[in-house]
Design a protein around this motif. Structure first.
Motif, PDB file in Angstrom:
ATOM      1  N   VAL A  31       0.835  -1.206   0.000  1.00 41.57           N
ATOM      2  CA  VAL A  31       0.000   0.000   0.000  1.00 41.57           C
ATOM      3  C   VAL A  31       0.869   1.254   0.000  1.00 41.57           C
ATOM      4  O   VAL A  31       0.604   2.213  -0.744  1.00 41.57           O
ATOM      5  N   ALA A  32       1.914   1.261   0.826  1.00 39.96           N
ATOM      6  CA  ALA A  32       2.800   2.434   0.899  1.00 39.96           C
ATOM      7  C   ALA A  32       3.471   2.684  -0.445  1.00 39.96           C
ATOM      8  O   ALA A  32       3.575   3.838  -0.899  1.00 39.96           O
ATOM      9  N   ALA A  33       3.935   1.629  -1.107  1.00 41.27           N
ATOM     10  CA  ALA A  33       4.613   1.782  -2.400  1.00 41.27           C
ATOM     11  C   ALA A  33       3.663   2.338  -3.454  1.00 41.27           C
ATOM     12  O   ALA A  33       4.023   3.255  -4.211  1.00 41.27           O
ATOM     13  N   VAL A  34       2.442   1.807  -3.506  1.00 41.29           N
ATOM     14  CA  VAL A  34       1.475   2.278  -4.499  1.00 41.29           C
ATOM     15  C   VAL A  34       1.146   3.751  -4.276  1.00 41.29           C
ATOM     16  O   VAL A  34       1.169   4.567  -5.209  1.00 41.29           O
ATOM     17  N   ILE A  35       0.836   4.109  -3.021  1.00 41.31           N
ATOM     18  CA  ILE A  35       0.454   5.498  -2.737  1.00 41.31           C
ATOM     19  C   ILE A  35       1.623   6.449  -2.991  1.00 41.31           C
ATOM     20  O   ILE A  35       1.454   7.527  -3.577  1.00 41.31           O
ATOM     21  N   ALA A  36       2.820   6.064  -2.560  1.00 43.79           N
ATOM     22  CA  ALA A  36       3.990   6.929  -2.764  1.00 43.79           C
ATOM     23  C   ALA A  36       4.253   7.145  -4.250  1.00 43.79           C
ATOM     24  O   ALA A  36       4.489   8.279  -4.699  1.00 43.79           O
ATOM     25  N   MET A  37       4.199   6.069  -5.040  1.00 35.17           N
ATOM     26  CA  MET A  37       4.477   6.181  -6.472  1.00 35.17           C
ATOM     27  C   MET A  37       3.433   7.036  -7.186  1.00 35.17           C
ATOM     28  O   MET A  37       3.762   7.912  -7.985  1.00 35.17           O
ATOM     29  N   VAL A  38       2.163   6.776  -6.901  1.00 34.80           N
ATOM     30  CA  VAL A  38       1.098   7.520  -7.579  1.00 34.80           C
ATOM     31  C   VAL A  38       1.112   8.989  -7.158  1.00 34.80           C
ATOM     32  O   VAL A  38       0.955   9.888  -8.000  1.00 34.80           O
ATOM     33  N   THR A  39       1.319   9.245  -5.870  1.00 31.50           N
ATOM     34  CA  THR A  39       1.351  10.637  -5.395  1.00 31.50           C
ATOM     35  C   THR A  39       2.512  11.407  -6.013  1.00 31.50           C
ATOM     36  O   THR A  39       2.347  12.554  -6.457  1.00 31.50           O
ATOM     37  N   LEU A  40       3.690  10.777  -6.053  1.00 34.73           N
ATOM     38  CA  LEU A  40       4.838  11.429  -6.695  1.00 34.73           C
ATOM     39  C   LEU A  40       4.588  11.644  -8.186  1.00 34.73           C
ATOM     40  O   LEU A  40       4.947  12.683  -8.742  1.00 34.73           O
ATOM     41  N   GLY A  41       3.970  10.658  -8.822  1.00 37.27           N
ATOM     42  CA  GLY A  41       3.674  10.786 -10.245  1.00 37.27           C
ATOM     43  C   GLY A  41       2.725  11.934 -10.531  1.00 37.27           C
ATOM     44  O   GLY A  41       2.928  12.707 -11.475  1.00 37.27           O
ATOM     45  N   GLN A  42       1.695  12.076  -9.713  1.00 41.94           N
ATOM     46  CA  GLN A  42       0.745  13.170  -9.910  1.00 41.94           C
ATOM     47  C   GLN A  42       1.396  14.520  -9.622  1.00 41.94           C
ATOM     48  O   GLN A  42       1.116  15.503 -10.307  1.00 41.94           O
ATOM     49  N   GLY A  43       2.257  14.557  -8.617  1.00 45.12           N
ATOM     50  CA  GLY A  43       2.982  15.800  -8.335  1.00 45.12           C
ATOM     51  C   GLY A  43       3.897  16.182  -9.485  1.00 45.12           C
ATOM     52  O   GLY A  43       4.001  17.360  -9.853  1.00 45.12           O
ATOM     53  N   THR A  44       4.565  15.180 -10.067  1.00 50.99           N
ATOM     54  CA  THR A  44       5.458  15.433 -11.201  1.00 50.99           C
ATOM     55  C   THR A  44       4.677  15.946 -12.399  1.00 50.99           C
ATOM     56  O   THR A  44       5.102  16.879 -13.096  1.00 50.99           O
ATOM     57  N   THR A  45       3.513  15.336 -12.650  1.00 42.64           N
ATOM     58  CA  THR A  45       2.674  15.780 -13.768  1.00 42.64           C
ATOM     59  C   THR A  45       2.227  17.225 -13.569  1.00 42.64           C
ATOM     60  O   THR A  45       2.242  18.029 -14.513  1.00 42.64           O
ATOM     61  N   ALA A  46       1.837  17.566 -12.343  1.00 43.57           N
ATOM     62  CA  ALA A  46       1.422  18.940 -12.052  1.00 43.57           C
ATOM     63  C   ALA A  46       2.575  19.918 -12.232  1.00 43.57           C
ATOM     64  O   ALA A  46       2.406  21.028 -12.764  1.00 43.57           O
ATOM     65  N   ARG A  47       3.772  19.482 -11.823  1.00 42.31           N
ATOM     66  CA  ARG A  47       4.935  20.359 -11.970  1.00 42.31           C
ATOM     67  C   ARG A  47       5.265  20.575 -13.438  1.00 42.31           C
ATOM     68  O   ARG A  47       5.593  21.692 -13.864  1.00 42.31           O
ATOM     69  N   VAL A  48       5.183  19.510 -14.241  1.00 50.64           N
ATOM     70  CA  VAL A  48       5.451  19.628 -15.673  1.00 50.64           C
ATOM     71  C   VAL A  48       4.480  20.622 -16.308  1.00 50.64           C
ATOM     72  O   VAL A  48       4.881  21.503 -17.080  1.00 50.64           O
ATOM     73  N   ALA A  49       3.193  20.491 -15.977  1.00 49.71           N
ATOM     74  CA  ALA A  49       2.189  21.386 -16.551  1.00 49.71           C
ATOM     75  C   ALA A  49       2.455  22.839 -16.163  1.00 49.71           C
ATOM     76  O   ALA A  49       2.354  23.752 -16.995  1.00 49.71           O
ATOM     77  N   THR A  50       2.834  23.049 -14.908  1.00 43.07           N
ATOM     78  CA  THR A  50       3.106  24.412 -14.437  1.00 43.07           C
ATOM     79  C   THR A  50       4.316  25.013 -15.129  1.00 43.07           C
ATOM     80  O   THR A  50       4.299  26.170 -15.566  1.00 43.07           O
ATOM     81  N   GLU A  51       5.367  24.209 -15.249  1.00 38.46           N
ATOM     82  CA  GLU A  51       6.607  24.734 -15.818  1.00 38.46           C
ATOM     83  C   GLU A  51       6.498  24.974 -17.315  1.00 38.46           C
ATOM     84  O   GLU A  51       7.067  25.930 -17.840  1.00 38.46           O
ATOM     85  N   VAL A  52       5.766  24.109 -18.000  1.00 44.39           N
ATOM     86  CA  VAL A  52       5.568  24.338 -19.425  1.00 44.39           C
ATOM     87  C   VAL A  52       4.735  25.608 -19.632  1.00 44.39           C
ATOM     88  O   VAL A  52       4.996  26.390 -20.548  1.00 44.39           O
ATOM     89  N   ALA A  53       3.741  25.814 -18.754  1.00 43.29           N
ATOM     90  CA  ALA A  53       2.941  27.031 -18.841  1.00 43.29           C
ATOM     91  C   ALA A  53       3.798  28.269 -18.612  1.00 43.29           C
ATOM     92  O   ALA A  53       3.544  29.331 -19.192  1.00 43.29           O
ATOM     93  N   GLN A  54       4.840  28.137 -17.779  1.00 46.68           N
ATOM     94  CA  GLN A  54       5.721  29.269 -17.505  1.00 46.68           C
ATOM     95  C   GLN A  54       6.552  29.671 -18.711  1.00 46.68           C
ATOM     96  O   GLN A  54       7.076  30.784 -18.770  1.00 46.68           O
ATOM     97  N   LEU A  55       6.699  28.776 -19.666  1.00 46.83           N
ATOM     98  CA  LEU A  55       7.472  29.111 -20.861  1.00 46.83           C
ATOM     99  C   LEU A  55       6.800  30.213 -21.669  1.00 46.83           C
ATOM    100  O   LEU A  55       7.434  30.865 -22.494  1.00 46.83           O
ATOM    101  N   GLY A  56       5.532  30.414 -21.420  1.00 51.58           N
ATOM    102  CA  GLY A  56       4.808  31.467 -22.123  1.00 51.58           C
ATOM    103  C   GLY A  56       3.419  30.993 -22.504  1.00 51.58           C
ATOM    104  O   GLY A  56       3.230  29.840 -22.867  1.00 51.58           O
TER     105      GLY A  56
END
Length: 403
Positions: A31-56
């Motif tokens: 359970v810990a591995a699944v939650i940690a992986m999915v949570t990190l993955g969603q955080g990474t996706t959100a960061r990618v979207a934010t940073e690409v938006a910052q390009l302009g």
């Protein structure tokens, strides 16, 4: 009856605390591995979207070279653009808010006894508009500085902090290669990009200065195009392609020797990739949940074997098969739920710690937490049923004889 069954199950679990703990451990890890992986993955996706938006906002990148898989590719044997191409895009494409030239090299910066390698970009004031990147303090380039190719520069926040700490760099002079460049402004900090580079580690100077004193040519490596609000990005891309084919004299039927990249497409592509990787990691982590379930089944089978006398006595004094089944099934479910609760807490803690090190936002998805908890309960039901059924079907006389 339900309360009594639950009480007996919990008593049995705590009577063999060490064995129960080891049984729960498999579920906790899964359970810990699944939650940690999915949570990190969603955080990474959100960061990618934010940073690409910052390009302009509504940003297009026009690059020479045939398509080779992404915005980092290009070049090859195709001719570079010129400033006339940039001006043509800005003047002749109705949907273009502005078009900015871009030429860049990595060079050594020197200030006093300090030196540092940094990205040096040649462009003009349209770059700050296209990239939606304001100057925090100081100013942009005067038209006279752009036309004369003056040695003036705007620096990023990382460059500022490396050489000047908390001091004011405006008016100071740094050496860029062999050029002494006067600092006139500092950009707003943007942090690291989705491609791993520090966007703030940058020096921007007039394009003519860069071309004459650094590159030694009149090339423009890339054109940034900001799309006007309300215009179709796809239409603007088609207009740019037609204009560039005309300017680069590409005959009908020949392939383009340039590419136009839409940052929204890049963001979508990166989000898809991170989503797939997150899913794969979660699937791998989920295997440990199955292993934990098998562990529960094995331990419950051992428990049935060890407690045959107890089962035989209960059956002999009138306990029904359903009561025996429920007792052992509840034990398995309680073990799984304990593991699920502990695993949820551990997984969220690991995700928060890893996110702080990786600079990834910590985003809790209630559906993921609930899903992991429900799955741990299902593990108890599925893998606990067979041992419980075996216990319920014991013949009381044979059970007493075994003991």
């Amino acid at each position: 009856m339900i309360l009594e069954t639950g009480r007996l199950a919990i008593q049995a679990i705590f009577r063999n605390a060490l064995r129960s703990s080891l049984t729960v451990l498999g579920v906790v890890i899964g359970v810990a591995a699944v939650i940690a992986m999915v949570t990190l993955g969603q955080g990474t996706t959100a960061r990618v979207a934010t940073e690409v938006a910052q390009l302009g906002s509504n940003l297009l990148m026009v690059m020479p070279g045939q398509e080779a898989g992404g915005p980092a590719s290009g070049g090859g044997s195709a001719a570079s653009f010129t400033i006339r191409d940039v001006d043509a895009v800005a003047d002749q494409i109705p949907g273009a808010l502005t078009a900015a030239p871009f030429a860049s090299r990595t060079m050594t910066l020197v200030f006093g006894a300090q030196n540092h390698s940094s990205a040096v970009t040649g462009t003009d004031n349209r770059y700050f508009i296209a990239r939606d990147w304001p100057i925090e303090y100081g100013r942009d380039f005067y038209e006279s500085e752009l036309q004369a190719g003056s040695a003036a520069c705007v620096i990023g926040d990382t460059t500022r902090s490396l050489f000047f700490g908390t001091g004011d760099p405006i008016g100071e002079t740094i050496r860029v290669g062999q050029i002494s460049c006067r600092i006139i402004g500092v950009l707003v900090s943007r942090g690291s990009s989705s491609f791993g580079s520090d966007q703030d580690d940058i020096v921007i100077m007039p394009l003519r200065t860069f071309q004459r004193r650094i590159a030694g040519n009149a090339d423009v490596n890339m054109i940034y195009v900001a799309v006007r609000e309300g215009f179709s990005t796809a239409k603007v891309i088609r207009d740019i392609e037609l204009l560039m084919r005309e300017r680069r004299q590409i005959a009908t039927g020949e392939e383009d020797d340039f590419n136009v990249f839409d940052m929204e497409q890049v963001a979508s592509m990166l989000s898809t990739v991170t989503g797939i990787l997150t899913g794969l990691l979660a699937a791998v982590a989920g295997v440990s949940l199955l292993v934990g379930g098998i562990g529960i089944m094995n331990i419950m089978l051992v428990s049935v074997t060890e407690r045959t006398k107890e089962i035989g006595i209960r059956l002999a004094i009138g306990a029904s098969e359903r009561q025996i089944l429920m007792q052992f099934l509840v034990e398995a479910i309680v073990l799984s739920l304990f593991g699920g609760i502990i695993g949820i807490g551990l997984g969220l803690a690991l995700a928060a710690i890893a996110g702080s090190f990786l600079d990834v936002p910590f985003i809790i998805d209630p559906l993921v937490v609930f899903g992991a908890f429900a799955f741990s309960a299902a593990i108890g039901v599925i893998f606990g049923y067979f041992p419980a059924r075996q216990a319920a079907r014991l013949n009381p006389i044979e059970a007493l004889r075994r003991e």
